[in-house]
Design a protein around this motif. Structure first.
Motif, PDB file in Angstrom:
ATOM      1  N   PHE A 110       0.844  -1.206   0.000  1.00 37.79           N
ATOM      2  CA  PHE A 110       0.000   0.000   0.000  1.00 37.79           C
ATOM      3  C   PHE A 110       0.877   1.253   0.000  1.00 37.79           C
ATOM      4  N   SER A 111       0.526   2.271   0.763  1.00 39.91           N
ATOM      5  CA  SER A 111       1.250   3.545   0.634  1.00 39.91           C
ATOM      6  C   SER A 111       2.754   3.406   0.860  1.00 39.91           C
ATOM      7  N   GLU A 112       3.170   2.335   1.545  1.00 42.92           N
ATOM      8  CA  GLU A 112       4.609   2.182   1.809  1.00 42.92           C
ATOM      9  C   GLU A 112       5.411   1.857   0.550  1.00 42.92           C
ATOM     10  N   ILE A 113       4.726   1.457  -0.565  1.00 47.52           N
ATOM     11  CA  ILE A 113       5.486   1.108  -1.777  1.00 47.52           C
ATOM     12  C   ILE A 113       5.457   2.211  -2.828  1.00 47.52           C
ATOM     13  N   GLY A 114       4.734   3.320  -2.563  1.00 48.76           N
ATOM     14  CA  GLY A 114       4.725   4.413  -3.532  1.00 48.76           C
ATOM     15  C   GLY A 114       3.323   4.761  -4.005  1.00 48.76           C
ATOM     16  N   PRO A 115       3.229   5.580  -5.079  1.00 44.22           N
ATOM     17  CA  PRO A 115       1.953   6.149  -5.525  1.00 44.22           C
ATOM     18  C   PRO A 115       0.873   5.098  -5.826  1.00 44.22           C
ATOM     19  N   GLU A 116       1.267   4.002  -6.481  1.00 51.68           N
ATOM     20  CA  GLU A 116       0.282   2.973  -6.842  1.00 51.68           C
ATOM     21  C   GLU A 116      -0.381   2.412  -5.586  1.00 51.68           C
ATOM     22  N   ALA A 120      -0.456   3.852  -2.652  1.00 57.22           N
ATOM     23  CA  ALA A 120      -1.178   4.914  -1.952  1.00 57.22           C
ATOM     24  C   ALA A 120      -2.593   5.035  -2.516  1.00 57.22           C
ATOM     25  N   GLU A 121      -2.693   4.885  -3.806  1.00 54.34           N
ATOM     26  CA  GLU A 121      -3.995   4.934  -4.501  1.00 54.34           C
ATOM     27  C   GLU A 121      -4.894   3.806  -3.963  1.00 54.34           C
ATOM     28  N   ARG A 122      -4.300   2.632  -3.860  1.00 59.58           N
ATOM     29  CA  ARG A 122      -5.033   1.459  -3.363  1.00 59.58           C
ATOM     30  C   ARG A 122      -5.494   1.689  -1.915  1.00 59.58           C
ATOM     31  N   GLU A 123      -4.620   2.335  -1.132  1.00 56.06           N
ATOM     32  CA  GLU A 123      -4.950   2.596   0.274  1.00 56.06           C
ATOM     33  C   GLU A 123      -6.120   3.579   0.378  1.00 56.06           C
ATOM     34  N   LYS A 124      -6.078   4.583  -0.502  1.00 56.52           N
ATOM     35  CA  LYS A 124      -7.163   5.573  -0.523  1.00 56.52           C
ATOM     36  C   LYS A 124      -8.500   4.910  -0.805  1.00 56.52           C
ATOM     37  N   LYS A 125      -8.467   3.922  -1.704  1.00 55.77           N
ATOM     38  CA  LYS A 125      -9.676   3.199  -2.077  1.00 55.77           C
ATOM     39  C   LYS A 125     -10.300   2.517  -0.854  1.00 55.77           C
ATOM     40  N   LEU A 126      -9.446   1.963   0.010  1.00 57.04           N
ATOM     41  CA  LEU A 126      -9.937   1.287   1.212  1.00 57.04           C
ATOM     42  C   LEU A 126     -10.786   2.225   2.060  1.00 57.04           C
ATOM     43  N   ILE A 127     -10.273   3.439   2.197  1.00 59.37           N
ATOM     44  CA  ILE A 127     -10.970   4.422   3.029  1.00 59.37           C
ATOM     45  C   ILE A 127     -12.320   4.777   2.424  1.00 59.37           C
ATOM     46  N   GLU A 128     -12.319   4.885   1.087  1.00 58.58           N
ATOM     47  CA  GLU A 128     -13.595   5.155   0.406  1.00 58.58           C
ATOM     48  C   GLU A 128     -14.591   4.031   0.658  1.00 58.58           C
ATOM     49  N   ILE A 129     -14.096   2.797   0.618  1.00 59.78           N
ATOM     50  CA  ILE A 129     -14.984   1.627   0.788  1.00 59.78           C
ATOM     51  C   ILE A 129     -15.654   1.620   2.160  1.00 59.78           C
ATOM     52  N   ILE A 130     -14.867   1.970   3.212  1.00 59.67           N
ATOM     53  CA  ILE A 130     -15.463   1.886   4.558  1.00 59.67           C
ATOM     54  C   ILE A 130     -16.247   3.140   4.953  1.00 59.67           C
ATOM     55  N   LYS A 131     -16.145   4.174   4.139  1.00 60.93           N
ATOM     56  CA  LYS A 131     -16.785   5.456   4.488  1.00 60.93           C
ATOM     57  C   LYS A 131     -18.256   5.283   4.864  1.00 60.93           C
ATOM     58  N   GLY A 132     -18.618   5.784   6.033  1.00 62.55           N
ATOM     59  CA  GLY A 132     -20.020   5.752   6.460  1.00 62.55           C
ATOM     60  C   GLY A 132     -20.551   4.380   6.834  1.00 62.55           C
ATOM     61  N   ILE A 157       0.196  -0.813  14.093  1.00 64.98           N
ATOM     62  CA  ILE A 157      -0.809  -0.084  13.309  1.00 64.98           C
ATOM     63  C   ILE A 157      -0.397   0.185  11.869  1.00 64.98           C
ATOM     64  N   GLY A 158       0.834  -0.212  11.515  1.00 59.51           N
ATOM     65  CA  GLY A 158       1.267  -0.125  10.111  1.00 59.51           C
ATOM     66  C   GLY A 158       1.050   1.242   9.494  1.00 59.51           C
ATOM     67  N   ASN A 159       0.418   1.256   8.319  1.00 62.69           N
ATOM     68  CA  ASN A 159       0.229   2.525   7.588  1.00 62.69           C
ATOM     69  C   ASN A 159      -0.842   3.422   8.194  1.00 62.69           C
ATOM     70  N   LYS A 160      -1.558   2.931   9.172  1.00 64.15           N
ATOM     71  CA  LYS A 160      -2.654   3.652   9.845  1.00 64.15           C
ATOM     72  C   LYS A 160      -3.552   4.418   8.862  1.00 64.15           C
ATOM     73  N   THR A 189       9.029   3.949   6.879  1.00 65.41           N
ATOM     74  CA  THR A 189       7.565   3.929   6.833  1.00 65.41           C
ATOM     75  C   THR A 189       6.996   4.977   5.894  1.00 65.41           C
ATOM     76  N   GLY A 190       7.883   5.755   5.271  1.00 59.88           N
ATOM     77  CA  GLY A 190       7.391   6.784   4.362  1.00 59.88           C
ATOM     78  C   GLY A 190       6.748   7.954   5.090  1.00 59.88           C
ATOM     79  N   SER A 191       6.819   7.942   6.423  1.00 58.10           N
ATOM     80  CA  SER A 191       6.237   9.047   7.191  1.00 58.10           C
ATOM     81  C   SER A 191       7.084  10.293   7.039  1.00 58.10           C
ATOM     82  N   LEU A 192       6.445  11.426   7.260  1.00 61.24           N
ATOM     83  CA  LEU A 192       7.193  12.667   7.353  1.00 61.24           C
ATOM     84  C   LEU A 192       7.555  12.850   8.811  1.00 61.24           C
TER      85      LEU A 192
END
Lengths: 464, 464
Positions: free
Chosen positions: A102-108, A110-122, A190-193, A261-264
């Motif tokens: 997920f976001s730890e491997i780069g843009p691709e 990160a996109e996949r991770e964003k999708k997860l959040i959309e799926i669980i929304k609400g 918690i990994g990529n949280k 972890t790619g964190s800032l």
């Protein structure tokens, strides 16, 4: 109101999405570990199998015949969004995504991770991970850590909760705690949280009666979550101590965080001042984190910064004094009346100031008398007892005698120091630890533990 | 020219003045300990007995029928001057005065101590003590420490020499070293140092081929000996590293020193700058002292400050980076050619900069390849290897493989870090330690050890 995170620690049942009968594979290790200790139903999910080790296996989580509380996902990253969708459809409340990619491997990713959040929304579904080890709960048997006992031993039940951005470090911490006999209540990697983060967990853990201290390993907060962290921590630290070990303090360290972890990691000074503002105690190393956590998990809160040191080794007493004073703790002179009583009971050349040096001519009773006096005296808020067990007249009954006097007068934090290694030393350490007195190898580490307690006591008052 | 101190470590025979058959008494414990391990003749001296445990006992040392090299004195303080006079008359070259009751008890004792010095003046007799534990020599069996094994275990033979102003601390240090398997060559508890002091011992130990590093616990130098200490240390540190743990750094600590050994701890800043001037390495705690000594005793001297970090845990790598950079050590970027070779051999998501993160997907061979590359590369002077043993593909053969590659390319200092506690971790620690690689629990401590080596390397060049 029940927290949406409770399901991660007290699920009635667990689905393992990606379970497999192949020994050594993640989906098998997690299945085996959970089956060995989790009391509720376990549902292996994998379209390839009808049964795994005699347990009914389902093609998707939606096919499970009862409501599912929690799911652990160990399928390859590209399939994760699809199975998370299944979880949402099924009404699964807690999803732990072990899978990486997920976001730890780069843009691709990160996109996949964003999708997860959309799926669980609400939906009411919460996610821990991805790219994590998930949840270890010593009390309920939830254990999604895919490491068998011979690599990562499980520690005894205790009062410390660990929240870690690094799975590898958290695993090493549990393994170390197991060997040292340090009690752990829960550990959450918690990994990529993507969803659940440190602040969410603090909110949950502060209400958890098994937890007395929250210890966090942090490389960097997610962008935009700094304010939330400070606000929550500020509220939490009024009720329970929070210790943070922040990695990535130097320029090179910050760079290393980015490639881990790619964190800032950001400028460390910003973090340090945020911690101060939030009443968070900062640890300087993973041992320092445990040193402070062990004291905060077992000792009462001190009234102030005044420490009495009792020692049978003058040199150790001097080093304790240096360490305590450097940390801003106070060593008041022993009050006159206490000195007078001690003078009659200790050897004539004992030092009665502070440190109280019972000397190498010490017998067990001298320690007992000295502890009794400092525990009773208003001049001291905390006690550091240094026990070098080499002096010829000390007996193996000393620890029991100390514990007895502590039980009688115990309203102050007490920590111990013992440096050595032969039978008498090891016995003392074991006995004291079993009776809730943390023992440290050197006075400098014990001093840090006392400092953390004094600091926390002040935090609680300031944050009122 | 033979040093006048050699007789304390390699005497042909030893007289025990104050020997007694009464079990548990000092004069008996020393007699029993020496009889068990010292190969030369032992002469118990006590006018009350004809024989002790079947060994001929003499009324005074002067009555011994052969020349006596060394005497240990355990009689009450008031009689000590008289028996020291006997030693001088007999031509005894080394006298260890265990007895207390001298300058540490006040003016009366100080007067008595002065008398001792007058008695030996011009005689060729040297004194260690009074008020000390004396000499422990792992190689020759000299052991005047009146502590039986169940209170103070004896450590394995090694390369570290300990010189301590505090007997209690030194005893705890030996006991601790025994448990941890840390090798010790000699330990000298020098007590009031009426005659032999730290400088004298440095002069002797620097020529001793069993000793690779000199570790000193110091509360305060005797008045008027500061210049001597600096001059000698400055000379000695060109040949062997000297580590000092100075206690009494703060105001209260200085006061505690006064009531412990009666030394003038003086302003710590004066000591600190003297140590710097003398090329002495300062330790911050007794564990720090051992951490640095273990590395200096086993590793070659580095060419510079450039460190490579190899880790399978990103978090530990970040903390190592922070620690190294804070100490002024350098983490150069991995050279391009090294990166290229590593890229083909490690997992695709391994971090190739510095730290080199072989990740949790590591197999034994990845560590081997990474070590091989950094040991061969001119970009690095030293290596910190971090081994978290939780990753599922690591095997118990890893330590042997690491040792093999180290033997092949070993010209640089290597230290290791392992945090954990299960079988694989403990086995790795044991194997590496047995093969001369010091292992630390946390990167912060390993970083201090690397710093000490880099600093010592610079000291040697500067002091040329």
């Amino acid at each position: 109101m029940k927290s949406s995170l409770e399901v991660f620690f007290k699920p009635r049942n667990i689905a393992i999405i990606g379970a497999t009968p192949t020994k050594g594979k993640l989906g098998n290790v997690i299945f085996e570990v959970l089956r060995g200790k989790f009391k509720g139903n376990i549902y292996p999910i994998n379209p390839k199998y009808q049964k795994i080790d005699g347990i009914e296996c389902y093609p998707t989580v939606k096919d499970v015949p009862e409501d599912v509380d929690m799911a652990v996902i160990v399928v390859p990253a590209p399939i994760v969004p699809e199975v998370v969708k299944h979880c949402v459809d099924k009404g699964v409340k807690g999803v732990i995504i072990i899978s990486s990619g997920f976001s730890e491997i780069g843009p691709e990713g990160a996109e996949r991770e964003k999708k997860l959040i959309e799926i669980i929304k609400g939906s009411g579904t919460r996610i821990i991970g991805p790219n994590c080890l998930g949840v270890y709960d010593a009390y309920t048997g939830v254990d999604t850590w895919f490491l068998p006992e011979d690599r990562m031993a499980r520690p005894p039940k205790g009062y410390i909760a660990i929240v870690s951005q690094s799975g590898a470090l958290a695993a090493a911490m549990l393994d170390w705690a197991a060997r040292m006999g340090v009690g752990i209540a829960k550990a959450i990697s918690i990994g990529n949280k993507a969803d659940v983060d440190e602040a969410d967990l603090m909110e949950y853990l502060v209400e958890d009666s098994d937890v007395r201290v929250i210890a966090i390993y942090l490389e960097g907060l997610r962008p935009g979550t700094g304010q939330k962290f400070v606000e929550v921590a500020r509220r939490i630290t009024k009720k329970k101590p929070v210790i943070v070990l922040k990695a990535g303090k130097t320029k090179k360290g910050t760079k290393a965080v980015a490639s881990h972890t790619g964190s800032l990691a950001g400028a460390y000074q910003i973090y340090a001042s945020a911690f101060k503002q939030a009443g968070v105690i900062e640890a300087s190393s993973v041992l320092d984190l445990f040193d402070m956590a062990r004291a905060l998990a077992t000792q009462p809160i001190p009234k102030g910064r005044k420490v009495a040191v009792i020692t049978d080794g003058g040199g150790m007493g001097v080093m304790a004094t240096d360490a305590l004073e450097s940390l801003g703790l106070i060593l008041p002179e022993t009050p006159k009346d206490v000195k007078n009583r001690l003078r009659n009971k200790l050897v004539p050349f004992a030092a009665l100031g502070n440190p109280i040096d019972v000397t190498g001519s010490v017998i067990d009773e001298h320690y007992v008398v000295a502890f009794e006096e400092v525990l009773k005296s208003d001049a001291f808020d905390m006690v550091m007892g240094i026990f070098l067990m080499q002096p010829p007249l000390l007996t193996e009954k000393l620890p029991d005698k100390i514990i007895e006097v502590l039980k009688k007068y115990r309203t102050k934090p007490v920590v111990a120091v013992s440096f050595g290694g032969s039978k008498l030393t090891l016995k003392l350490i074991k006995k004291l630890e079993e009776n809730g007195i943390p023992v440290y190898e050197i006075p400098e580490r014990a001093a840090r533990a006392l400092w953390a307690m004094a600091y926390y006591s002040e935090i609680r008052e300031l944050n009122e």
